[in-house]
Design a protein around this motif. Structure first.
Motif, PDB file in Angstrom:
ATOM      1  N   PRO A  28       0.673  -1.089  -0.055  1.00  0.00           N
ATOM      2  CA  PRO A  28       0.024   0.033  -0.114  1.00  0.00           C
ATOM      3  C   PRO A  28       0.765   1.154  -0.054  1.00  0.00           C
ATOM      4  O   PRO A  28       1.684   1.549   0.992  1.00  0.00           O
ATOM      5  CB  PRO A  28      -0.848  -0.055   1.092  1.00  0.00           C
ATOM      6  N   GLN A  29       0.744   2.147  -1.107  1.00  0.00           N
ATOM      7  CA  GLN A  29       1.510   3.216  -1.054  1.00  0.00           C
ATOM      8  C   GLN A  29       0.668   4.598  -1.134  1.00  0.00           C
ATOM      9  O   GLN A  29       1.146   5.501  -0.808  1.00  0.00           O
ATOM     10  CB  GLN A  29       2.513   3.145  -2.435  1.00  0.00           C
ATOM     11  N   SER A  30      -0.410   4.560  -1.636  1.00  0.00           N
ATOM     12  CA  SER A  30      -1.273   5.550  -1.805  1.00  0.00           C
ATOM     13  C   SER A  30      -2.191   5.654  -0.716  1.00  0.00           C
ATOM     14  O   SER A  30      -2.523   4.662  -0.128  1.00  0.00           O
ATOM     15  CB  SER A  30      -1.967   5.678  -3.266  1.00  0.00           C
ATOM     16  N   LEU A  31      -3.168   6.779  -0.998  1.00  0.00           N
ATOM     17  CA  LEU A  31      -4.336   6.990   0.015  1.00  0.00           C
ATOM     18  C   LEU A  31      -5.260   5.719  -0.087  1.00  0.00           C
ATOM     19  O   LEU A  31      -5.417   5.244  -1.316  1.00  0.00           O
ATOM     20  CB  LEU A  31      -5.089   8.278  -0.166  1.00  0.00           C
ATOM     21  N   SER A  32      -5.962   5.483   1.000  1.00  0.00           N
ATOM     22  CA  SER A  32      -6.708   4.010   0.914  1.00  0.00           C
ATOM     23  C   SER A  32      -8.061   4.253  -0.093  1.00  0.00           C
ATOM     24  O   SER A  32      -8.496   3.344  -0.543  1.00  0.00           O
ATOM     25  CB  SER A  32      -7.385   3.771   2.512  1.00  0.00           C
ATOM     26  N   VAL A  33      -8.236   5.433  -0.108  1.00  0.00           N
ATOM     27  CA  VAL A  33      -9.574   5.963  -1.062  1.00  0.00           C
ATOM     28  C   VAL A  33      -9.130   5.901  -2.481  1.00  0.00           C
ATOM     29  O   VAL A  33     -10.045   5.483  -3.441  1.00  0.00           O
ATOM     30  CB  VAL A  33      -9.934   7.361  -0.629  1.00  0.00           C
ATOM     31  N   ASP A  34      -7.831   5.859  -2.902  1.00  0.00           N
ATOM     32  CA  ASP A  34      -7.494   5.542  -4.143  1.00  0.00           C
ATOM     33  C   ASP A  34      -7.273   4.267  -4.518  1.00  0.00           C
ATOM     34  O   ASP A  34      -6.587   3.977  -5.557  1.00  0.00           O
ATOM     35  CB  ASP A  34      -6.456   6.605  -4.342  1.00  0.00           C
ATOM     36  N   ARG A  35      -7.325   3.185  -3.381  1.00  0.00           N
ATOM     37  CA  ARG A  35      -6.585   2.098  -3.982  1.00  0.00           C
ATOM     38  C   ARG A  35      -7.612   0.753  -3.740  1.00  0.00           C
ATOM     39  O   ARG A  35      -8.458   0.714  -2.736  1.00  0.00           O
ATOM     40  CB  ARG A  35      -5.325   1.559  -3.400  1.00  0.00           C
ATOM     41  N   ILE A  36      -7.571  -0.335  -4.326  1.00  0.00           N
ATOM     42  CA  ILE A  36      -8.265  -1.789  -4.389  1.00  0.00           C
ATOM     43  C   ILE A  36      -7.313  -2.676  -3.942  1.00  0.00           C
ATOM     44  O   ILE A  36      -6.224  -2.750  -4.489  1.00  0.00           O
ATOM     45  CB  ILE A  36      -9.083  -1.880  -5.573  1.00  0.00           C
ATOM     46  N   GLY A  37      -7.430  -3.227  -2.949  1.00  0.00           N
ATOM     47  CA  GLY A  37      -6.697  -4.582  -2.656  1.00  0.00           C
ATOM     48  C   GLY A  37      -6.701  -4.912  -1.154  1.00  0.00           C
ATOM     49  O   GLY A  37      -7.825  -4.487  -0.646  1.00  0.00           O
ATOM     50  N   PRO A  38      -6.068  -5.999  -0.911  1.00  0.00           N
ATOM     51  CA  PRO A  38      -4.710  -6.232  -1.354  1.00  0.00           C
ATOM     52  C   PRO A  38      -4.905  -7.494  -2.482  1.00  0.00           C
ATOM     53  O   PRO A  38      -5.933  -8.236  -2.173  1.00  0.00           O
ATOM     54  CB  PRO A  38      -3.959  -6.654  -0.278  1.00  0.00           C
ATOM     55  N   PHE A  39      -4.223  -7.722  -3.207  1.00  0.00           N
ATOM     56  CA  PHE A  39      -4.010  -8.839  -4.273  1.00  0.00           C
ATOM     57  C   PHE A  39      -2.826  -9.496  -3.968  1.00  0.00           C
ATOM     58  O   PHE A  39      -1.731  -9.070  -3.520  1.00  0.00           O
ATOM     59  CB  PHE A  39      -4.002  -8.393  -5.547  1.00  0.00           C
ATOM     60  N   SER A  40      -2.801 -11.025  -4.155  1.00  0.00           N
ATOM     61  CA  SER A  40      -1.569 -11.799  -3.878  1.00  0.00           C
ATOM     62  C   SER A  40      -0.686 -11.629  -5.089  1.00  0.00           C
ATOM     63  O   SER A  40       0.587 -12.027  -4.986  1.00  0.00           O
ATOM     64  CB  SER A  40      -1.801 -13.166  -3.670  1.00  0.00           C
ATOM     65  N   THR A  41      -0.972 -11.263  -6.236  1.00  0.00           N
ATOM     66  CA  THR A  41      -0.095 -11.211  -7.360  1.00  0.00           C
ATOM     67  C   THR A  41      -0.197  -9.866  -8.137  1.00  0.00           C
ATOM     68  O   THR A  41      -1.382  -9.089  -8.136  1.00  0.00           O
ATOM     69  CB  THR A  41      -0.408 -12.401  -8.339  1.00  0.00           C
ATOM     70  N   ARG A  42       0.718  -9.391  -8.717  1.00  0.00           N
ATOM     71  CA  ARG A  42       0.691  -8.166  -9.623  1.00  0.00           C
ATOM     72  C   ARG A  42      -0.376  -8.332 -10.703  1.00  0.00           C
ATOM     73  O   ARG A  42      -0.975  -7.360 -10.742  1.00  0.00           O
ATOM     74  CB  ARG A  42       2.107  -8.023 -10.140  1.00  0.00           C
TER      75      ARG A  42
END
Length: 67
Positions: A28-42
């Protein structure tokens, strides 16, 4: 920056999809409002918008059957 860049050793590396930039993040690098996840693979994280749409459609179908 990834967790590795910060010196954090995480044996279960995670990937996130940034909805604002359309990029996959290592950890997680960005604000939580801007991201979906977590995922186990790229690869899975890169398909996040598609996966969200699929899941939303399935939930809508389930709701429609229950009504």
């Amino acid at each position: 920056m990834s967790k590795r860049d910060w010196g954090i050793d995480d044996p279960q590396e995670t990937y996130w999809y940034n909805t604002r930039t359309g990029q996959v993040e290592d950890g997680p690098q960005s604000l939580s409002v801007d991201r979906i996840g977590p995922f186990s693979t790229r690869e899975e994280a890169s398909r996040a918008p598609e996966l969200v749409e699929e899941r939303a459609r399935k939930w809508a179908e389930e709701d429609a059957r229950e009504d």
